[in-house]
Enzyme design. Sequence first.
Site, PDB file in Angstrom:
ATOM      1  N   PHE A 535      19.646  42.429  81.183  1.00 33.42           N
ATOM      2  CA  PHE A 535      19.119  41.079  80.936  1.00 33.42           C
ATOM      3  C   PHE A 535      17.976  40.850  81.928  1.00 33.42           C
ATOM      4  O   PHE A 535      18.169  40.243  82.988  1.00 33.42           O
ATOM      5  CB  PHE A 535      20.205  40.024  81.109  1.00 33.42           C
ATOM      6  CG  PHE A 535      21.294  40.067  80.077  1.00 33.42           C
ATOM      7  CD1 PHE A 535      21.159  39.394  78.881  1.00 33.42           C
ATOM      8  CD2 PHE A 535      22.453  40.798  80.302  1.00 33.42           C
ATOM      9  CE1 PHE A 535      22.161  39.435  77.920  1.00 33.42           C
ATOM     10  CE2 PHE A 535      23.463  40.846  79.351  1.00 33.42           C
ATOM     11  CZ  PHE A 535      23.312  40.161  78.144  1.00 33.42           C
ATOM     12  N   PHE A 540      19.952  40.644  85.834  1.00 33.91           N
ATOM     13  CA  PHE A 540      21.165  41.433  86.025  1.00 33.91           C
ATOM     14  C   PHE A 540      21.391  42.341  84.821  1.00 33.91           C
ATOM     15  O   PHE A 540      20.807  42.163  83.747  1.00 33.91           O
ATOM     16  CB  PHE A 540      22.392  40.540  86.263  1.00 33.91           C
ATOM     17  CG  PHE A 540      22.918  39.849  85.026  1.00 33.91           C
ATOM     18  CD1 PHE A 540      23.869  40.452  84.222  1.00 33.91           C
ATOM     19  CD2 PHE A 540      22.466  38.586  84.678  1.00 33.91           C
ATOM     20  CE1 PHE A 540      24.355  39.818  83.091  1.00 33.91           C
ATOM     21  CE2 PHE A 540      22.939  37.940  83.545  1.00 33.91           C
ATOM     22  CZ  PHE A 540      23.890  38.569  82.747  1.00 33.91           C
ATOM     23  N   GLU A 542      24.650  44.091  82.591  1.00 35.82           N
ATOM     24  CA  GLU A 542      26.087  44.055  82.322  1.00 35.82           C
ATOM     25  C   GLU A 542      26.577  45.460  81.977  1.00 35.82           C
ATOM     26  O   GLU A 542      26.035  46.113  81.077  1.00 35.82           O
ATOM     27  CB  GLU A 542      26.384  43.119  81.148  1.00 35.82           C
ATOM     28  CG  GLU A 542      27.855  43.135  80.742  1.00 35.82           C
ATOM     29  CD  GLU A 542      28.096  42.480  79.393  1.00 35.82           C
ATOM     30  OE1 GLU A 542      29.271  42.293  79.037  1.00 35.82           O
ATOM     31  OE2 GLU A 542      27.115  42.171  78.687  1.00 35.82           O
ATOM     32  N   ILE A 543      27.573  45.950  82.699  1.00 39.13           N
ATOM     33  CA  ILE A 543      28.205  47.236  82.388  1.00 39.13           C
ATOM     34  C   ILE A 543      29.366  46.963  81.433  1.00 39.13           C
ATOM     35  O   ILE A 543      30.281  46.204  81.759  1.00 39.13           O
ATOM     36  CB  ILE A 543      28.703  47.921  83.670  1.00 39.13           C
ATOM     37  CG1 ILE A 543      27.521  48.246  84.589  1.00 39.13           C
ATOM     38  CG2 ILE A 543      29.485  49.192  83.336  1.00 39.13           C
ATOM     39  CD1 ILE A 543      27.920  48.848  85.916  1.00 39.13           C
ATOM     40  N   VAL A 544      29.311  47.607  80.256  1.00 38.80           N
ATOM     41  CA  VAL A 544      30.314  47.362  79.216  1.00 38.80           C
ATOM     42  C   VAL A 544      31.420  48.416  79.267  1.00 38.80           C
ATOM     43  O   VAL A 544      32.596  48.098  79.348  1.00 38.80           O
ATOM     44  CB  VAL A 544      29.653  47.330  77.824  1.00 38.80           C
ATOM     45  CG1 VAL A 544      30.679  46.956  76.768  1.00 38.80           C
ATOM     46  CG2 VAL A 544      28.496  46.346  77.798  1.00 38.80           C
ATOM     47  N   CYS A 546      32.521  52.391  80.988  1.00 36.98           N
ATOM     48  CA  CYS A 546      32.242  53.439  81.971  1.00 36.98           C
ATOM     49  C   CYS A 546      33.403  54.426  81.923  1.00 36.98           C
ATOM     50  O   CYS A 546      34.555  54.045  82.172  1.00 36.98           O
ATOM     51  CB  CYS A 546      32.088  52.856  83.373  1.00 36.98           C
ATOM     52  SG  CYS A 546      31.831  54.097  84.658  1.00 36.98           S
ATOM     53  N   VAL A 548      34.552  58.970  82.060  1.00 33.60           N
ATOM     54  CA  VAL A 548      34.302  60.405  82.137  1.00 33.60           C
ATOM     55  C   VAL A 548      35.525  61.087  81.532  1.00 33.60           C
ATOM     56  O   VAL A 548      36.664  60.639  81.734  1.00 33.60           O
ATOM     57  CB  VAL A 548      34.085  60.872  83.595  1.00 33.60           C
ATOM     58  CG1 VAL A 548      33.920  62.384  83.658  1.00 33.60           C
ATOM     59  CG2 VAL A 548      32.872  60.184  84.200  1.00 33.60           C
ATOM     60  N   GLN A 553      37.100  64.812  85.472  1.00 32.29           N
ATOM     61  CA  GLN A 553      37.261  63.775  86.491  1.00 32.29           C
ATOM     62  C   GLN A 553      37.551  64.401  87.853  1.00 32.29           C
ATOM     63  O   GLN A 553      37.831  65.581  87.979  1.00 32.29           O
ATOM     64  CB  GLN A 553      38.381  62.818  86.087  1.00 32.29           C
ATOM     65  CG  GLN A 553      38.021  61.932  84.906  1.00 32.29           C
ATOM     66  CD  GLN A 553      39.115  60.948  84.545  1.00 32.29           C
ATOM     67  OE1 GLN A 553      40.120  60.856  85.222  1.00 32.29           O
ATOM     68  NE2 GLN A 553      38.911  60.202  83.449  1.00 32.29           N
ATOM     69  N   VAL A 554      37.467  63.577  88.909  1.00 28.77           N
ATOM     70  CA  VAL A 554      37.694  63.956  90.305  1.00 28.77           C
ATOM     71  C   VAL A 554      36.713  65.060  90.725  1.00 28.77           C
ATOM     72  O   VAL A 554      37.053  65.953  91.499  1.00 28.77           O
ATOM     73  CB  VAL A 554      39.162  64.414  90.537  1.00 28.77           C
ATOM     74  CG1 VAL A 554      39.501  64.333  92.008  1.00 28.77           C
ATOM     75  CG2 VAL A 554      40.129  63.563  89.756  1.00 28.77           C
ATOM     76  N   GLY A 556      33.293  63.921  91.201  1.00 25.43           N
ATOM     77  CA  GLY A 556      32.143  63.172  91.710  1.00 25.43           C
ATOM     78  C   GLY A 556      31.167  62.735  90.641  1.00 25.43           C
ATOM     79  O   GLY A 556      30.134  62.130  90.950  1.00 25.43           O
ATOM     80  N   TYR A 557      31.472  63.033  89.358  1.00 20.31           N
ATOM     81  CA  TYR A 557      30.554  62.659  88.288  1.00 20.31           C
ATOM     82  C   TYR A 557      30.442  61.133  88.149  1.00 20.31           C
ATOM     83  O   TYR A 557      29.367  60.595  87.876  1.00 20.31           O
ATOM     84  CB  TYR A 557      31.018  63.255  86.958  1.00 20.31           C
ATOM     85  CG  TYR A 557      30.862  64.757  86.869  1.00 20.31           C
ATOM     86  CD1 TYR A 557      29.822  65.411  87.520  1.00 20.31           C
ATOM     87  CD2 TYR A 557      31.752  65.524  86.130  1.00 20.31           C
ATOM     88  CE1 TYR A 557      29.674  66.784  87.443  1.00 20.31           C
ATOM     89  CE2 TYR A 557      31.618  66.907  86.037  1.00 20.31           C
ATOM     90  CZ  TYR A 557      30.578  67.532  86.705  1.00 20.31           C
ATOM     91  OH  TYR A 557      30.436  68.890  86.615  1.00 20.31           O
ATOM     92  N   GLY A 558      31.576  60.419  88.294  1.00 20.50           N
ATOM     93  CA  GLY A 558      31.553  58.959  88.128  1.00 20.50           C
ATOM     94  C   GLY A 558      30.663  58.278  89.147  1.00 20.50           C
ATOM     95  O   GLY A 558      29.882  57.374  88.816  1.00 20.50           O
ATOM     96  N   THR A 559      30.740  58.720  90.402  1.00 15.28           N
ATOM     97  CA  THR A 559      29.892  58.136  91.451  1.00 15.28           C
ATOM     98  C   THR A 559      28.427  58.418  91.192  1.00 15.28           C
ATOM     99  O   THR A 559      27.565  57.536  91.326  1.00 15.28           O
ATOM    100  CB  THR A 559      30.306  58.703  92.819  1.00 15.28           C
ATOM    101  OG1 THR A 559      31.653  58.315  93.105  1.00 15.28           O
ATOM    102  CG2 THR A 559      29.400  58.186  93.919  1.00 15.28           C
ATOM    103  N   LEU A 578      26.824  43.467  86.893  1.00 13.02           N
ATOM    104  CA  LEU A 578      28.047  42.709  86.646  1.00 13.02           C
ATOM    105  C   LEU A 578      28.916  43.470  85.658  1.00 13.02           C
ATOM    106  O   LEU A 578      28.395  44.129  84.740  1.00 13.02           O
ATOM    107  CB  LEU A 578      27.731  41.317  86.081  1.00 13.02           C
ATOM    108  CG  LEU A 578      27.133  40.286  87.037  1.00 13.02           C
ATOM    109  CD1 LEU A 578      26.754  39.032  86.273  1.00 13.02           C
ATOM    110  CD2 LEU A 578      28.092  39.949  88.159  1.00 13.02           C
ATOM    111  N   ILE A 609      27.012  37.344  79.520  1.00 15.78           N
ATOM    112  CA  ILE A 609      27.945  38.450  79.694  1.00 15.78           C
ATOM    113  C   ILE A 609      29.181  38.235  78.827  1.00 15.78           C
ATOM    114  O   ILE A 609      29.614  37.105  78.607  1.00 15.78           O
ATOM    115  CB  ILE A 609      28.340  38.586  81.190  1.00 15.78           C
ATOM    116  CG1 ILE A 609      29.138  39.859  81.431  1.00 15.78           C
ATOM    117  CG2 ILE A 609      29.099  37.365  81.666  1.00 15.78           C
ATOM    118  CD1 ILE A 609      29.376  40.142  82.905  1.00 15.78           C
ATOM    119  N   TYR A 612      36.346  39.205  79.092  1.00 14.33           N
ATOM    120  CA  TYR A 612      37.524  39.877  78.563  1.00 14.33           C
ATOM    121  C   TYR A 612      38.781  39.294  79.209  1.00 14.33           C
ATOM    122  O   TYR A 612      38.770  38.940  80.402  1.00 14.33           O
ATOM    123  CB  TYR A 612      37.463  41.385  78.838  1.00 14.33           C
ATOM    124  CG  TYR A 612      36.277  42.069  78.213  1.00 14.33           C
ATOM    125  CD1 TYR A 612      36.350  42.613  76.937  1.00 14.33           C
ATOM    126  CD2 TYR A 612      35.061  42.175  78.889  1.00 14.33           C
ATOM    127  CE1 TYR A 612      35.268  43.251  76.351  1.00 14.33           C
ATOM    128  CE2 TYR A 612      33.958  42.807  78.321  1.00 14.33           C
ATOM    129  CZ  TYR A 612      34.076  43.344  77.048  1.00 14.33           C
ATOM    130  OH  TYR A 612      33.006  43.963  76.479  1.00 14.33           O
TER     131      TYR A 612
END
Length: 809
Positions: A535, A540, A542-544, A546, A548, A553-554, A556-559, A578, A609, A612
Amino acid sequence: MSGGPAITLKSQPIDGSNSNSGNAAGQQQQSGNNAAAASSSSSQGSAGNVPPAQEGTRQNSLQRIQQRKQKVFNLPEAQKLAKLSMYSACQAEGCRCTGWKTPQENRHRDVESSYCPELSEECRNASCRHPLRSHISHLTEISRTSMDDLLGAIIDMENLFMSMQRVEDEDTKKVYLYLFRLLRQCVLTRQQAVIRGPLGDPPFESPCITKAVLSLVFYKYNHLNPTELQTMTEVAKTFLNFLNHYNFESPSVRRSDATLTHEDASTYKINYTRWLVFCHVPAFCNSLRQFETSLVFGRTLLRTVFQYMSQQLKKKCISERDRFPEDKRSIITQMPKFLEALRAELLKDDSPIWDSSYRPPNSFVMQQRKRHQEVAPPATISAAAAASAPSSSKRSSVGEPVHKRAKKEPVERAPSENLDDLPTDVVLRAMKSVSESKTTNKAEILFPVNVSRDENVKAEEQKRAIEFHVVGNSLTKPVDKQTILWLLGLQLVFAHQLPEMPREYISQLVFDTKHKTLALIKENQPIGGICFRPFPTQGFTEIVFCAVTMAEQVKGYGTHLMNHLKDYSIQRGIKHLLTFADCDAIGYFKKQGFSKDIKLARPVYAGYIKEYDSATLMHCELHPSIVNTQFIAVIRNQSEILKELIAQRHNEVQKVRPGLTCFKEGLPSIPVESIPGLREIGWKPQMRPVRASRPLEESTDPEKLANSFQSVLQSVRQHATAWPFLRPVTAAEVPDYYDHIKYPMDLKTMGERLKKGYYQTRRLFMADMARIFSNCRFYNSPDTEYYRCANSLERYFQTKMRELGLWDK
């Protein structure tokens, strides 16, 4: 100067039949010193052809407003209270009157001149009919400064009321009405005016226009000789000064511009409203905090108005050429060249001057600052601007509240103040040692034991084993097959990892044209991603979704995904993220710098935004100077260098020196600094700090001390969390209160003690205030609202005491 909405001073009485909110503003006649300050026609017309007689209108308006305020400030206290009563709610029980109305026989008399109503005169409002004293009974204890601040706000409010009646543009009238109501509410509640809402808080863009323009001087003209470079610097400051005094066209005037798209028109309307609220109106109404246009706006606004504004500036340069001194006419000559260079940089998408990370060298900045101190302020291009100080000089603080006074220039440190900094050669030696140790320990680098996951991910990215792409659907241009396949793969990843989310909803957002997805691609297949919606107008993203895949996982891909999204947002001028996180994702988002403490005002994101159920709203603020994908490595490298510096320092001080023999020779004592090796390890003689004297210590004037206590007490009473402590607790409300509290105290009792002269020392005053908070915490449990109010109000009280130099804890 371009035509725009001008603030009109009250010059004639308004009929008392107006609405209740504006009734008081319309019932007073204006004295002879307050003639109309600005022609109302200037609030409508488009820019251009301002008669010379009107060039000084802005400065003359400011002077007349200040003269009127000073006249009101010098009135007897009875007339001041009468003026305040017209905007003060009746204190009689059950009465809803919001301001005392002058009796019918005196309604055309002015309290700012010779009219001073009696306390027994009744209000003209048929639903009130209470005497004047009922409207001012709560004002008798306020200090002279607070009373003058309220009167200043009232005068600003009346000027806004008159301007609102005369302006024809609906967009401008709505802004005036909003500010009028804001000041009206602040006078009723006796609080400082604070503007909150969907407009956001200044600055609105980064970099600001001032920073970009000064960067342009270095970027384009650094090769010139010192004299020519100084001329271009003065040209730039003249342009900024013109911009800060420029009156922008209203959105309704710009609607006729066929080249303006719907999105551009909407953005300009927002920026125009921001300019009115934060820059233009506060220049005339100093009850509101003012910001310079060039310091809070950036490329978006300048690009919208630049073409027309530059034409006006060129015309001004031509028409006022003869007014310039001979040695300043080079500014007029160079102005078209400078405007053309600035226009070119405005149109270039990759211009470095609009990059937040672009900074001229410190040597250039220091050189410009030194020259600025040696030369006179830049010439201005109109009589109105010439009468006022340029944007780079300090504004007069006469008659302005403290928060509006210009900040002092930072004091340059003397060379002796930087003695604690490490020499450059020491730091370079440490960096070289760290680099050599990495090269030497090749086995440890090839087969790391405790290397961070971030390093592994970055190594994979450099080898192109993984890739990051921002993909999205489009209805206006063709989408390639690879993008569609990736979007389908991302849909499956989100659906598998988020089983409680309906698949139809996931498909709807992933393929929505307003949403984008940052995809993590491995072996040409998406293994994770972040679906988001930016927006830009609200500042800002908006993350809808996220997620992996479980198998990846575990690692470091998420970071690393989140760091890429942060860098992507910063590059597009967005500084806030947000998201609504479920209970399983809160831990992940906390590690990525998100917090439950939302620093954005709710009107900025409310309605935009998606909300939920059973989810927690979290916020992350981005710093434009940080490259998030490199941040962890930078911190780790700095840590290694710091460890090496400590090791080097440790080796230097590990020298065994011979013991002291002077005491055997009969010396009873020696100076500490004469001990061998003490200075080498960094010891310095410590001078005992001299206790700063308090201006309001007990030994000074008791009346002055009492006035300070009154100011603090009044501020504490008006705080939002003071409501439980305003009056004594009664046994009827809390039957067992006095069984537990033997020494009760409240703000009303403190006010009565202050009137009787009980507080002869600050210790007595502080002790009573501390008793209020300790009693509350003793009787109430920590999870109650009363307990939290006590903690909050105690911190506020200590802050106010420190501001007056009365707190030394």
